[in-house]
Design a protein around this motif. Structure first.
Motif, short mmCIF file in Angstrom:
data_model
loop_
_atom_site.label_atom_id
_atom_site.label_comp_id
_atom_site.label_asym_id
_atom_site.label_seq_id
_atom_site.Cartn_x
_atom_site.Cartn_y
_atom_site.Cartn_z
N ASP A 31 0.92 -1.19 -0.13
CA ASP A 31 0.05 -0.09 0.06
C ASP A 31 0.82 1.26 -0.05
O ASP A 31 1.48 1.43 0.97
CB ASP A 31 -0.93 0.08 1.52
CG ASP A 31 -1.76 1.40 1.37
OD1 ASP A 31 -1.84 2.21 0.47
OD2 ASP A 31 -2.57 1.48 2.23
N ARG A 32 1.05 1.76 -1.00
CA ARG A 32 1.97 3.15 -1.43
C ARG A 32 1.66 4.17 -0.36
O ARG A 32 2.11 5.21 -0.18
CB ARG A 32 2.26 3.35 -2.88
CG ARG A 32 2.84 2.19 -3.66
CD ARG A 32 2.84 2.71 -5.26
NE ARG A 32 3.85 3.70 -5.07
CZ ARG A 32 4.47 3.87 -6.47
NH1 ARG A 32 4.37 3.15 -7.47
NH2 ARG A 32 5.34 4.60 -6.52
N GLU A 33 0.19 4.38 -0.09
CA GLU A 33 -0.24 5.30 0.73
C GLU A 33 0.11 5.00 2.39
O GLU A 33 -0.43 6.07 2.92
CB GLU A 33 -1.43 5.67 0.37
CG GLU A 33 -1.84 5.91 -1.23
CD GLU A 33 -1.00 6.97 -1.61
OE1 GLU A 33 -1.00 8.18 -0.87
OE2 GLU A 33 -0.40 6.84 -2.67
N SER A 34 0.27 3.85 2.64
CA SER A 34 0.47 3.47 4.19
C SER A 34 1.48 4.42 4.70
O SER A 34 2.63 4.61 4.08
CB SER A 34 0.51 2.05 4.32
OG SER A 34 1.94 1.80 3.98
N TYR B 72 4.96 2.15 4.42
CA TYR B 72 5.51 2.43 3.34
C TYR B 72 6.23 3.75 3.05
O TYR B 72 7.34 3.60 2.56
CB TYR B 72 4.46 2.00 2.09
CG TYR B 72 5.09 2.23 0.72
CD1 TYR B 72 5.48 0.94 0.15
CD2 TYR B 72 5.23 3.40 -0.06
CE1 TYR B 72 6.34 1.14 -1.00
CE2 TYR B 72 5.88 3.66 -1.26
CZ TYR B 72 6.38 2.29 -1.82
OH TYR B 72 6.91 2.47 -2.89
N ARG B 73 5.44 4.77 3.17
CA ARG B 73 6.16 6.16 3.03
C ARG B 73 7.43 6.26 3.96
O ARG B 73 8.29 6.65 3.67
CB ARG B 73 5.12 7.06 3.64
CG ARG B 73 3.92 7.35 2.35
CD ARG B 73 3.17 8.47 2.69
NE ARG B 73 1.87 8.60 1.68
CZ ARG B 73 2.27 9.21 0.31
NH1 ARG B 73 3.41 9.70 0.27
NH2 ARG B 73 1.37 9.43 -0.27
N GLN C 203 10.19 4.09 2.54
CA GLN C 203 10.72 4.82 1.34
C GLN C 203 11.61 5.95 1.63
O GLN C 203 12.50 6.23 0.93
CB GLN C 203 9.41 5.15 0.39
CG GLN C 203 9.71 5.89 -0.83
CD GLN C 203 8.18 6.29 -1.66
OE1 GLN C 203 7.91 7.02 -0.83
NE2 GLN C 203 8.32 6.09 -2.84
N GLU C 204 11.08 6.88 2.53
CA GLU C 204 11.80 8.06 2.85
C GLU C 204 13.18 7.71 3.30
O GLU C 204 14.29 8.36 3.04
CB GLU C 204 11.29 8.75 3.96
CG GLU C 204 9.83 9.46 3.28
CD GLU C 204 9.02 10.28 4.23
OE1 GLU C 204 9.44 10.37 5.53
OE2 GLU C 204 8.14 10.71 3.99
N THR C 205 13.16 6.62 4.19
CA THR C 205 14.56 6.19 4.85
C THR C 205 15.38 5.59 3.60
O THR C 205 16.81 6.15 3.58
CB THR C 205 14.23 4.92 5.85
OG1 THR C 205 13.48 5.67 6.87
CG2 THR C 205 15.52 4.53 6.44
N MET C 206 14.83 5.05 2.72
CA MET C 206 15.82 4.29 1.65
C MET C 206 16.19 5.51 0.60
O MET C 206 17.46 5.67 0.22
CB MET C 206 15.00 3.41 0.69
CG MET C 206 15.86 2.89 -0.45
SD MET C 206 17.08 1.87 0.22
CE MET C 206 16.16 0.29 0.37
N ILE C 207 15.28 6.55 0.38
CA ILE C 207 15.76 7.64 -0.25
C ILE C 207 16.98 8.38 0.34
O ILE C 207 17.85 9.14 -0.55
CB ILE C 207 14.66 8.56 -0.60
CG1 ILE C 207 13.68 7.68 -1.80
CG2 ILE C 207 14.91 9.98 -1.13
CD1 ILE C 207 12.31 8.39 -2.02
N PRO D 99 11.75 -1.86 6.03
CA PRO D 99 11.83 -0.96 6.83
C PRO D 99 12.95 -0.42 7.17
O PRO D 99 13.89 -1.29 7.26
CB PRO D 99 10.97 -1.63 8.03
CG PRO D 99 10.35 -3.07 7.47
CD PRO D 99 11.32 -3.44 6.11
N GLY D 100 12.86 0.70 7.72
CA GLY D 100 14.20 1.51 8.12
C GLY D 100 14.74 0.54 9.40
O GLY D 100 15.90 0.50 9.66
N ASP D 101 13.86 0.16 10.27
CA ASP D 101 14.34 -0.70 11.51
C ASP D 101 14.26 -2.09 10.87
O ASP D 101 13.18 -2.69 10.74
CB ASP D 101 13.22 -0.46 12.55
CG ASP D 101 13.59 -1.34 13.79
OD1 ASP D 101 14.63 -2.00 13.79
OD2 ASP D 101 13.04 -1.12 14.89
#
Length: 532
Positions: free
Chosen positions: A9-12, A15-16, A19-23, A289-291
């Motif tokens: 779910d790209r809106e969850s 997920y966000r 995504q922010e951690t990876m970017i 996940p970031g964690d």
């Protein structure tokens, strides 16, 4: 239906956040890669250009086929050391006249292209890849030889570089040296031991000892050209097979040499036409996940990497912490082992062992997707044979002869790193996502173990335990392990072949599989004794 489904779910919020951690990690990675691309800096680059010379990556760009990919390897070599990131050499796989070749290009803007310990390790890694995958080697030579202050770390192991060239030649794998500048002292043996040599008029210099050394050793007066210039080697010594007028001409001649090799792949062709995955590869940014304590489903990764998102899972109801199954990537068959919940139990180890045996029976390469904290510990698991079952899996990985590729997605700790074909188990290629971490165990666990051992030793001596000092020690150890577990540090040590953008995973795997199939792909039935 064997097509994978996705519940992303790209809106969850989860997920966000991932995504922010990876970017953010990718942005940090870009900064480090920029250091490698910068070479020796603006002044050194400008001086190099004033001499009418191209940069290492410009030479590569002219060499490889137009609009073809170049898979650069180990670009962060030397990160965290006293040397320039990239280790003064560019290595990677590129297509020349339709032939996949290993390209090794010295960067003369970094300390004259001299070889430090990381340069040597990176070059030897390139040679290993070339030999394993039967890739012709093209050297783009311009080096002052060993970085003399580090000679104690370079000289003795550096002899392997020349040994590798002769072994490649003996294996029928062509070696081509194009000399763009100095190739002196020990470096003179690079063209000397190559099958094909191109030198450039008034630019190439190849000699065991330059004019000053000759003067000191023999009293003889000489100059660069008469001692080791391209004209002399083309007309008198016979070391130069081709005499180029300038750099573009040398690159042209190098391409012509490759076109005349009559090179053919020895491995099987793809079994089907490539079909893109059914899911957006951009979504790979938000899966891990970031964690890393939070589990994720590796099938979400597989669905965005394999052809048509089509995956035949093997033993899906057994040993569920390890996902295994069959797929294709760019038309090439592949067997996949992917950690699902981090911990490996006895069932997972037994499942992996059988799967690896089956892949060897069908001559199918294997892809290992890491996210493991290792094999399970505890009295119940020891009594049920976790050691012998883990050993069984490691035995299978060790003796499997089909090509292996490893990608560290998340955690890769303890003996689980070994069972999932870590660097010590010679995968043909090993890459890491920016989210990956690898160590003997997690930082908090390692710090806790050292704390308990230290406290027990203090109590045995009759000393009191200082809680504040213990907490400070644990914090220091955790920080140290975290710093040494991140991808840039491990990549700098050459424990992987590069840290990659998750969105490029399928492309990179496709390039690797194509390179792998230059050599025969053959499994084995010979394994060590499996302790039952």
């Amino acid at each position: 239906m064997t097509t994978l489904r996705s519940v992303i779910d790209r809106e969850s919020a989860e997920y966000r956040a991932a995504q922010e951690t990876m970017i953010s990690k990718l942005a940090d990675l870009d900064e480090e890669l920029a250091g490698a691309l910068a070479g020796g800096g603006e002044k050194k680059i400008e001086r190099h250009r004033r001499r009418g010379k191209l940069l290492a990556r410009e030479r590569i760009e002219l060499l490889i086929d137009e609009d073809s990919a170049f898979l650069e390897l180990c670009p962060l070599a030397g990160y965290g050391s006293d040397f320039q990131v990239g280790a003064s050499v560019v290595t990677g796989i590129g297509v020349v006249e339709g032939v996949e070749c290993m390209i090794v290009a010295n960067d003369p803007t970094v300390r004259g292209g001299t070889s430090n310990p990381w340069t040597l390790r990176k070059t030897l890694r390139a040679n290993d890849i070339a030999l394993q995958n039967r890739l012709p080697v093209i050297g783009m030579v311009e080096s002052g030889g060993a970085d003399l202050p580090t000679q104690k770390e370079v000289f003795i192991p550096g002899g392997r570089m020349f040994r590798d060239l002769t072994r490649l030649s003996a294996a029928g794998i062509p070696t081509i040296a194009r000399v763009f500048g100095n190739s002196t002292a020990g470096g003179a043996y690079v063209p000397g031991m190559s099958d094909h040599v191109v030198m450039i008029e008034n630019q190439s210099k190849v000699f065991l000892g330059g004019p000053p050394l000759v003067k000191m050793a023999t009293g003889e007066e000489s100059d660069d050209e008469s001692l080791g210039g391209a004209a002399m080697h083309a007309r008198q010594s016979g070391l130069a097979d081709y005499y180029a007028k300038d750099e573009p001409d040398a690159i042209r001649l190098g391409r012509r040499i490759v076109s005349r090799l009559n090179w053919r792949k020895a491995g099987p062709d793809p079994v089907a036409e490539p079909t893109p995955p059914r899911f957006d590869p951009d979504e790979l940014l938000g899966i891990v996940p970031g964690d890393l304590k939070i589990p994720f489903d590796p099938r979400e990764v597989i669905a965005r990497v394999v052809d048509d998102s089509d995956f035949d899972e093997f033993k899906p109801e057994y040993g569920t912490s390890l996902c295994t199954g069959w797929a294709r990537i760019n038309g090439y068959p592949i067997g996949i082992l992917a950690n699902a919940q981090g911990v490996l139990f006895s069932a997972e180890a037994q499942k992996a062992t059988q799967f690896i045996q089956l892949a060897n029976r069908s001559n199918t390469p294997l892809l290992f997707l890491h996210n493991t904290t290792g094999y399970m510990v505890g009295k119940e698991y020891e009594q049920n044979g976790i050691i012998k079952h883990g050993a069984m899996m490691i035995n299978a990985v060790s003796n499997s002869t089909v090509p292996h590729i490893s990608i560290l997605l998340g955690a890769s700790y303890g003996a689980g790193h070994y069972g999932m074909c870590g660097r010590a188990y010679d995968p043909r290629f090993l890459f890491a996502w920016p989210s990956a971490k690898s160590a003997v165990m997690g930082a908090a666990q390692l710090a806790g173990v050292i704390s308990m051992v230290s406290n027990a030793a203090a109590q045995a001596r009759g000393s009191a335990v200082d809680p504040d000092a213990d907490a400070a020690m644990r914090a220091a150890i955790e920080n140290q392990i975290e710093e040494q577990s991140v991808p840039a540090f491990l990549s700098g040590m050459l424990y992987d072949d590069g840290v990659i953008d998750p969105r490029d995973t399928r492309t990179i795997l496709g390039l690797c599989l194509s390179a792998i199939h230059n050599a025969p792909v053959e499994g084995t039935t010979d394994f060590g004794v499996f302790r039952m």
